[in-house]
Design an enzyme around this catalytic site. Structure first.
Site, PDB file in Angstrom:
ATOM      1  N   ASN A   1      52.040  28.674  95.093  1.00  0.00           N
ATOM      2  CA  ASN A   1      52.011  27.383  94.384  1.00  0.00           C
ATOM      3  C   ASN A   1      51.476  27.497  92.955  1.00  0.00           C
ATOM      4  O   ASN A   1      52.012  26.874  92.036  1.00  0.00           O
ATOM      5  CB  ASN A   1      51.261  26.329  95.208  1.00  0.00           C
TER       6      ASN A   1
ATOM      7  N   GLU B   1      40.562  30.883 101.092  1.00  0.00           N
ATOM      8  CA  GLU B   1      40.777  29.552 100.497  1.00  0.00           C
ATOM      9  C   GLU B   1      42.052  29.012 101.131  1.00  0.00           C
ATOM     10  O   GLU B   1      43.146  29.526 100.860  1.00  0.00           O
ATOM     11  CB  GLU B   1      40.893  29.671  98.984  1.00  0.00           C
TER      12      GLU B   1
ATOM     13  N   CYS C   1      46.668  22.847  96.547  1.00  0.00           N
ATOM     14  CA  CYS C   1      45.856  22.658  97.758  1.00  0.00           C
ATOM     15  C   CYS C   1      44.897  21.501  97.606  1.00  0.00           C
ATOM     16  O   CYS C   1      44.428  20.946  98.587  1.00  0.00           O
ATOM     17  CB  CYS C   1      45.087  23.937  98.042  1.00  0.00           C
TER      18      CYS C   1
ATOM     19  N   GLU D   1      34.282  31.052  96.356  1.00  0.00           N
ATOM     20  CA  GLU D   1      34.552  31.879  95.181  1.00  0.00           C
ATOM     21  C   GLU D   1      34.136  31.072  93.962  1.00  0.00           C
ATOM     22  O   GLU D   1      33.649  29.964  94.079  1.00  0.00           O
ATOM     23  CB  GLU D   1      36.024  32.306  95.174  1.00  0.00           C
TER      24      GLU D   1
HETATM   25  P1  NAD Z   1      51.084  31.279 103.278  1.00  0.00           P
HETATM   26  O1  NAD Z   1      49.852  31.301 104.086  1.00  0.00           O
HETATM   27  O2  NAD Z   1      52.371  31.089 103.953  1.00  0.00           O
HETATM   28  O3  NAD Z   1      51.240  32.633 102.439  1.00  0.00           O
HETATM   29  C1  NAD Z   1      50.236  33.079 101.566  1.00  0.00           C
HETATM   30  C2  NAD Z   1      50.322  34.583 101.425  1.00  0.00           C
HETATM   31  O4  NAD Z   1      50.000  35.182 102.670  1.00  0.00           O
HETATM   32  C3  NAD Z   1      51.706  35.113 101.043  1.00  0.00           C
HETATM   33  O5  NAD Z   1      51.534  36.167 100.135  1.00  0.00           O
HETATM   34  C4  NAD Z   1      52.250  35.614 102.368  1.00  0.00           C
HETATM   35  O6  NAD Z   1      53.209  36.618 102.235  1.00  0.00           O
HETATM   36  C5  NAD Z   1      50.985  36.135 103.018  1.00  0.00           C
HETATM   37  N1  NAD Z   1      51.015  36.215 104.483  1.00  0.00           N
HETATM   38  C6  NAD Z   1      51.638  35.377 105.331  1.00  0.00           C
HETATM   39  N2  NAD Z   1      51.422  35.779 106.605  1.00  0.00           N
HETATM   40  C7  NAD Z   1      50.627  36.869 106.558  1.00  0.00           C
HETATM   41  C8  NAD Z   1      50.050  37.729 107.535  1.00  0.00           C
HETATM   42  N3  NAD Z   1      50.244  37.535 108.841  1.00  0.00           N
HETATM   43  N4  NAD Z   1      49.273  38.766 107.114  1.00  0.00           N
HETATM   44  C9  NAD Z   1      49.077  38.968 105.791  1.00  0.00           C
HETATM   45  N5  NAD Z   1      49.604  38.200 104.825  1.00  0.00           N
HETATM   46  C10 NAD Z   1      50.370  37.154 105.193  1.00  0.00           C
HETATM   47  O7  NAD Z   1      50.831  30.146 102.176  1.00  0.00           O
HETATM   48  P2  NAD Z   1      51.854  29.614 101.095  1.00  0.00           P
HETATM   49  O8  NAD Z   1      52.897  28.831 101.807  1.00  0.00           O
HETATM   50  O9  NAD Z   1      52.220  30.719 100.186  1.00  0.00           O
HETATM   51  O10 NAD Z   1      50.907  28.612 100.237  1.00  0.00           O
HETATM   52  C11 NAD Z   1      50.701  27.291 100.562  1.00  0.00           C
HETATM   53  C12 NAD Z   1      49.428  27.120 101.362  1.00  0.00           C
HETATM   54  O11 NAD Z   1      48.331  27.673 100.658  1.00  0.00           O
HETATM   55  C13 NAD Z   1      49.034  25.684 101.604  1.00  0.00           C
HETATM   56  O12 NAD Z   1      48.542  25.555 102.910  1.00  0.00           O
HETATM   57  C14 NAD Z   1      47.915  25.441 100.622  1.00  0.00           C
HETATM   58  O13 NAD Z   1      47.035  24.405 100.938  1.00  0.00           O
HETATM   59  C15 NAD Z   1      47.249  26.754 100.606  1.00  0.00           C
HETATM   60  N6  NAD Z   1      46.489  26.950  99.370  1.00  0.00           N
HETATM   61  C16 NAD Z   1      45.124  26.882  99.411  1.00  0.00           C
HETATM   62  C17 NAD Z   1      44.382  27.037  98.239  1.00  0.00           C
HETATM   63  C18 NAD Z   1      42.866  26.933  98.209  1.00  0.00           C
HETATM   64  O14 NAD Z   1      42.284  27.279  97.189  1.00  0.00           O
HETATM   65  N7  NAD Z   1      42.231  26.489  99.262  1.00  0.00           N
HETATM   66  C19 NAD Z   1      45.050  27.283  97.047  1.00  0.00           C
HETATM   67  C20 NAD Z   1      46.438  27.342  97.049  1.00  0.00           C
HETATM   68  C21 NAD Z   1      47.156  27.187  98.223  1.00  0.00           C
HETATM   69  O1  6OD Z   2      41.145  26.385  90.040  1.00  0.00           O
HETATM   70  C1  6OD Z   2      40.927  27.278  90.871  1.00  0.00           C
HETATM   71  O2  6OD Z   2      40.123  28.200  90.650  1.00  0.00           O
HETATM   72  C2  6OD Z   2      41.640  27.276  92.152  1.00  0.00           C
HETATM   73  N1  6OD Z   2      41.305  28.255  93.006  1.00  0.00           N
HETATM   74  C3  6OD Z   2      42.579  26.344  92.399  1.00  0.00           C
HETATM   75  C4  6OD Z   2      43.291  26.241  93.614  1.00  0.00           C
HETATM   76  C5  6OD Z   2      44.323  25.397  93.694  1.00  0.00           C
HETATM   77  C6  6OD Z   2      45.089  25.270  94.895  1.00  0.00           C
HETATM   78  O3  6OD Z   2      46.308  25.127  94.928  1.00  0.00           O
END
Ligand code: NAD
Ligand code: 6OD
Length: 496
Positions: free
Chosen positions: A166, A265, A299, A477
């Site tokens: 994202n 995260e 997120c 973090e």
């Molecule tokens: P995802 O969990 O599908 O994938 C994230 C990464 O993990 C990718 O690089 C993927 O290839 C890898 N991955 C997937 N399965 C794996 C496994 N079994 N072992 C190792 N690696 C694996 O997430 P996404 O769809 O790319 O992103 C969207 C999600 O991320 C949403 O749920 C969003 O809320 C969350 N997000 C959280 C934050 C935060 O800071 N809390 C920030 C951005 C996105």
């Molecule tokens: O601003 C940041 O440092 C951070 N980790 C943002 C995360 C955004 C989630 O999509």
């Protein structure tokens, strides 16, 4: 006039993106396509690292720790990080074009947030690592001579950084920069949906002279592919992961056998609380931003908007009007909303749009797919959507959707607002809109989340703790918290 498309300026058009392992660009037998979410075109193909290549990267990282990198001081390491930041800025047009091509996000967002934050992450962690002091405690002993304790910060070792799609560059560099600042060797795996800005980062690392094996880049998928091989590799010491909560659970299982350090995260189902005493315009504009930024794929986005009852109808009417006025379009068209990341993700979000109807929600705007009658109809565009009238136990109110949609509901008291906001398995962020200073402090403290914004949203100071509670993550973090995760603190006790 032909509409400009992201692939016009995409710097990696038609390439087969390699992995970077031990300073060498490496292809692999398997490859996958990188598809534009704007028009469904193939932008490039990408080498998918298999288990053997993952192992080679881990060995290269381990070797780098034993080499000159392992003997470098903080000053020299941080100087190198600043060079990385400078090079990103020098090549920012390429980075912006690459990020836009992979994600379809707007030029405005990529050029003011994603790429500048990538460079800022390297500068911020160079500064923070330079400012970090050791602890030192003098203690008394029975013989009267005493002892001196001081702490050393050692690298954790080989660190896997796994990032989502994202905010690809922002989130990858958010972990790579502090990991390097602390002297680790990194293996970065960007999302399979967004390999391009990471590929440019690998070029930058080589350009500025980061030693071989210190930064390795592996492309590939997650489960049963590169990601899983990396997180279950016995010689990886720590994993910094951003992504879905369910993926976090899977990674935890893979990492358990070798007891790796984890920083997660994860997802969110964030609430915005709009009190009747809020600055109406600020709350409205802020809520539009917090719901629809990056097409709802942040997120931190608010998917649940609770408004104090006296303001509810007026606020919802204005929010709906603003949502209807949002322009949907390609990244270079001055639009407010680009596409979702992929057709597959659009199918998921559309399934929630249908579910909202099935759960007896009233769709106030959106709810479908826009029609362009041009190449964009092959993309992953979707309408911004507002729903009201769902029960609090509806799946649409409880599950993370990760698209441009929110549910709006009224509340009658501060106590009820806090209870509604906290009634979720997630706990990442909340936004509170009020002009009462006392309420701001009171409600902020009561939120069961890692981050609360009062009268703003996604306002970031990189020194602050960042992370979530409950299903939204493990650890913090940001600032010194990142440096703590990416270091092993060791106490030395000298008897005097
Ligand atoms: P995802 O969990 O599908 O994938 C994230 C990464 O993990 C990718 O690089 C993927 O290839 C890898 N991955 C997937 N399965 C794996 C496994 N079994 N072992 C190792 N690696 C694996 O997430 P996404 O769809 O790319 O992103 C969207 C999600 O991320 C949403 O749920 C969003 O809320 C969350 N997000 C959280 C934050 C935060 O800071 N809390 C920030 C951005 C996105
Ligand atoms: O601003 C940041 O440092 C951070 N980790 C943002 C995360 C955004 C989630 O999509």
């Amino acid at each position: 006039m032909r509409m400009p498309t992201p692939s016009d300026s995409y710097p990696l058009q038609g390439a087969r993106l390699p992995c970077l392992v031990g300073g060498e660009l490496v292809q692999s037998p398997a490859a996958f396509e990188n598809i534009s979410p704007v028009d469904g075109r193939v932008l490039c193909t990408v080498a998918e690292a298999d288990a053997a290549l993952v192992d080679r990267a881990v060995q290269a990282a381990r070797a780098a720790l034993r080499g000159p990198w392992g003997r470098l001081g903080t000053v020299e390491r941080c100087a190198l990080l600043r060079k990385v930041a400078d090079a990103i800025e020098r090549r920012s047009a390429e980075f912006v074009a690459a990020e836009i091509a992979d994600t379809g996000k707007t030029l405005q967002q990529a050029s003011t947030l994603d790429i500048p934050r990538g460079a800022a992450n390297f500068r911020a962690y160079a500064d923070l690592a330079m400012a970090r002091a050791s602890e030192c405690y003098e203690m008394g002993t029975a013989d009267g001579r005493g002892a001196l304790n001081y702490s050393l910060h050692k690298p954790v070792g080989v660190v896997a950084v796994i990032a989502p799609w994202n905010l690809p560059f922002l989130l990858l560099t958010w972990k790579v920069a502090p990991a390097l600042a602390c002297g680790n060797a990194v293996i970065a795996k960007p999302s399979e949906e967004t390999p391009s800005s990471a590929a440019l980062l690998a070029q930058v690392m080589q350009e500025v002279g980061v030693p071989p094996g210190v930064f390795n880049l592996l492309h590939g998928f997650g489960a049963n592919s590169t990601g899983e091989a990396l997180v279950s590799h016995p010689d990886v010491n720590a994993i910094a992961f951003t992504g879905e909560s369910a993926t976090g659970s899977a990674i935890m299982r893979s990492a358990a056998a070798s007891v790796k350090a984890l920083s997660f995260e994860l997802g969110g189902k964030n609430a915005s609380l709009v009190f009747a005493d809020a600055d109406f315009e600020a709350a409205l504009a802020g809520t539009v931003r917090s719901v629809f930024s990056n097409c709802g794929q942040v997120c931190l986005c608010s998917e649940r908007v609770y408004v104090e009852r006296p303001l509810f109808e007026r606020f919802v009417a204005a929010l709906t009007e603003r949502a209807r006025a949002l322009k949907i379009g390609g990244p270079y068209e001055g639009a407010d909303l680009g596409p979702l990341i992929s057709r597959a993700h659009r199918d998921k979000v559309l399934s929630y749009y249908r579910l909202a109807r099935a759960e007896d929600g009233e769709i106030l705007c959106g709810g479908g797919v826009p029609q362009f009658d041009d190449a964009r109809d092959r993309g992953a565009f979707i309408e911004p959507t507002i729903v009201r009238g769902l029960r609090e136990d509806a799946r649409c109110v409880r599950e993370e959707i990760f698209g441009p949609i929110c549910h709006v509901a009224p509340f009658d008291s501060e106590e009820q607002a806090v209870q509604l906001a906290n009634d979720t398995r997630y706990g990442l962020a909340a936004a509170v809109w009020t002009s009462s200073l006392q309420r701001a402090h009171r409600v902020a403290r009561a939120m069961e989340v890692g981050i609360v914004w009062v009268n703003d949203w996604f306002l970031r100071d990189l020194r602050t703790p960042f992370g979530g509670v409950k299903l939204s993550g493990i650890g913090r973090e940001g600032g010194m918290h990142s440096l703590a995760f990416f270091s092993e603190a060791m106490n030395v006790c000298i008897k005097l």
